[in-house]
Enzyme design. Structure first.
Site, PDB file in Angstrom:
ATOM      1  N   LYS A  89       0.861  -1.180   0.000  1.00 25.55           N
ATOM      2  CA  LYS A  89       0.000   0.000   0.000  1.00 25.55           C
ATOM      3  C   LYS A  89       0.896   1.228   0.000  1.00 25.55           C
ATOM      4  O   LYS A  89       1.924   1.248   0.706  1.00 25.55           O
ATOM      5  CB  LYS A  89      -0.871  -0.009   1.259  1.00 25.55           C
ATOM      6  CG  LYS A  89      -1.859  -1.174   1.296  1.00 25.55           C
ATOM      7  CD  LYS A  89      -2.999  -0.957   0.321  1.00 25.55           C
ATOM      8  CE  LYS A  89      -4.087  -2.007   0.492  1.00 25.55           C
ATOM      9  NZ  LYS A  89      -5.245  -1.743  -0.373  1.00 25.55           N
ATOM     10  N   LYS A 149     -13.422  -7.561  -7.409  1.00 22.80           N
ATOM     11  CA  LYS A 149     -13.821  -8.096  -6.102  1.00 22.80           C
ATOM     12  C   LYS A 149     -15.310  -8.377  -6.201  1.00 22.80           C
ATOM     13  O   LYS A 149     -16.098  -7.438  -6.415  1.00 22.80           O
ATOM     14  CB  LYS A 149     -13.590  -7.067  -5.000  1.00 22.80           C
ATOM     15  CG  LYS A 149     -12.145  -6.666  -4.801  1.00 22.80           C
ATOM     16  CD  LYS A 149     -12.015  -5.585  -3.733  1.00 22.80           C
ATOM     17  CE  LYS A 149     -10.564  -5.193  -3.551  1.00 22.80           C
ATOM     18  NZ  LYS A 149     -10.409  -4.062  -2.616  1.00 22.80           N
TER      19      LYS A 149
HETATM   20  O1  OSB Z   1      -7.704  -1.806  -1.896  1.00 23.42           O
HETATM   21  O2  OSB Z   1      -7.515  -3.881  -2.238  1.00 23.42           O
HETATM   22  C1  OSB Z   1      -7.820  -2.962  -1.495  1.00 23.42           C
HETATM   23  C2  OSB Z   1      -8.923  -4.421   1.841  1.00 23.42           C
HETATM   24  C3  OSB Z   1      -9.915  -3.541   2.184  1.00 23.42           C
HETATM   25  C4  OSB Z   1     -10.179  -2.472   1.371  1.00 23.42           C
HETATM   26  C5  OSB Z   1      -9.452  -2.285   0.206  1.00 23.42           C
HETATM   27  C6  OSB Z   1      -8.461  -3.174  -0.154  1.00 23.42           C
HETATM   28  C7  OSB Z   1      -8.169  -4.244   0.703  1.00 23.42           C
HETATM   29  C8  OSB Z   1      -7.094  -5.220   0.485  1.00 23.42           C
HETATM   30  C9  OSB Z   1      -7.271  -6.532   1.202  1.00 23.42           C
HETATM   31  O3  OSB Z   1      -6.093  -4.968  -0.131  1.00 23.42           O
HETATM   32  C10 OSB Z   1      -6.757  -7.716   0.515  1.00 23.42           C
HETATM   33  C11 OSB Z   1      -7.254  -8.987   1.191  1.00 23.42           C
HETATM   34  O4  OSB Z   1      -8.475  -9.198   1.304  1.00 23.42           O
HETATM   35  O5  OSB Z   1      -6.424  -9.798   1.582  1.00 23.42           O
HETATM   36 MG    MG Z   2      -7.208  -1.879  -3.960  1.00 21.83          MG
END
Ligand code: OSB
Ligand code: MG
Length: 369
Positions: free
Chosen positions: A164, A263
């Site tokens: 991130k 997702k």
């Molecule tokens: O931006 O991908 C994202 C989790 C919550 C909100 C946004 C994000 C994420 C993750 C989690 O990156 C990844 C996972 O579920 O292992």
């Molecule tokens: Mg993301």
């Protein structure tokens, strides 16, 4: 498929470790488990895995509970739907609320898979027997800390590293990772922390051959993403910006991205995920499966959809025990040392739901129908 009863569980499983992104630190990750019972006695479980706060998307866990109870359940209960498409069509009148819709929709897919005695993978048109998995790593206090965590993830076999980023925690971190780990599959996720004013930074990032940069700009701005993509060579991957196959079509038309993170929760379920997958495939845009820290229930759907042929990059499908102290399915999946998870071939989730665990971690329960 005719639904007789819907039970909503707001569930809170303690987490092992907090997770920091550009929009804040997560110290608690509630989720919504949707249980449906059909008139022919089949049980299905789904998950609405929104965040507890509206910093990633407008949906939150409490908003999902309300949307499911007051708007979604009344439209689907006691009505006969020949297929998932017709059921979802009946929800079109409700604008967005994609996470809540996905909670119900995934439960319907599980019930359908049992009713038809056919694996979810087969119902969805999946072709892959195993899915590649990547590690995702939050923002840390120091560069040493993130380098140590990456070393562990690579040792465990994860096939790519996603970090991130946010202003002040970006290029120096990428530089340090490249210096230490060389040409690993590396990508960054900004969760909308930047604007077009930062073009210089993104151009500078080009030299690090990132696999992609996820959601650099605002969630509602595919036009600016299109401007940015013309300026840089690193592929842009959209996450927050894409809530439907129509969004994907528009983003592709504008050349706003070269990759889409699908997702199921964010886009309203598996059917919409499949449509996005198909639009992308038609236009040679690669996809992969993101995550919302789902429990073993939600992750099972993510694994099933990831078996479709155009899921080409490793998914955010890390095992449940890396984030939660417990799970809602009995023997959850594991990732092998080569960074793969096996796609279940059995009907239903492919994992046994642990009803006792659902009850144990439920903090709010609503029965409708
Ligand atoms: O931006 O991908 C994202 C989790 C919550 C909100 C946004 C994000 C994420 C993750 C989690 O990156 C990844 C996972 O579920 O292992
Ligand atoms: Mg993301």
């Amino acid at each position: 498929m005719k639904i007789k009863k819907i039970v909503l569980h707001k569930v809170e499983i303690p987490i092992v470790t907090s997770f920091t992104t550009s929009f804040g630190t997560l110290t608690n990750k509630p989720t919504v488990i949707v249980k449906i019972e059909t008139y022919d006695g089949i049980i299905g479980y789904g998950e609405a895995a929104a965040m507890p706060f509206p910093f990633y998307s407008p949906d939150t866990i409490d908003i999902c509970m309300l949307a499911l109870r007051d708007y979604i359940a009344p439209l689907v209960l006691h009505k006969d739907f020949p297929d998932v498409q017709s059921l979802m069509d009946s929800l079109k009148v409700i604008k967005k609320h994609t996470f809540a819709k996905a909670g119900l929709e995934t439960a319907v897919w599980m019930a359908l898979s049992i009713q038809q005695d056919t694996a979810l993978k087969v119902l969805l048109g999946g072709t892959q027997n195993k899915v590649a998995v990547g590690a995702r790593i939050g923002i840390k206090k120091t560069i040493e800390e993130i380098l140590d965590e990456i070393a562990v993830k690579l040792e465990e076999g994860f096939q790519r590293i996603k970090i991130k980023i946010k202003p002040g925690w970006d290029i120096t971190v990428v530089e340090a990772i490249r210096r230490k780990f060389g040409s690993i599959l590396l990508m960054v996720d900004a969760n909308s922390a930047y604007t077009l004013e930062d073009v210089k930074l993104f151009k500078a990032l080009d030299q690090y051959s990132l696999t992609m940069i996820e959601q650099p700009l605002a969630d509602d701005d595919i036009v600016d993403h299109s401007v940015l993509q013309k300026e840089i060579t690193t592929p842009i991957c959209l996450d927050e910006s894409i809530l439907s196959a129509d969004d994907a079509r528009r983003a592709i038309y504008l050349h706003a991205c070269k990759v889409i993170n699908i997702k199921p929760g964010r886009v309203g379920g598996l059917l919409e995920s499949k449509k996005i997958h198909d639009v992308c495939q038609k236009h040679a845009v690669d996809v992969w499966c993101g995550g919302m820290f789902e429990t073993g229930i939600g992750r099972a759907f993510n694994i099933a959809i990831s078996s479709l042929p155009n899921y080409v990059y490793p998914g955010d499908i890390s095992p449940i025990n890396l984030f939660y102290v417990d799970d809602l399915v009995k023997d959850s999946f594991t990732v092998d040392h080569y960074g793969y998870v096996k796609v279940p071939e059995e009907p239903g989730l492919g994992f046994d739901v642990d009803e006792k665990k659902i009850e144990r971690y439920t903090v709010e329960k609503v029965t409708i129908g």
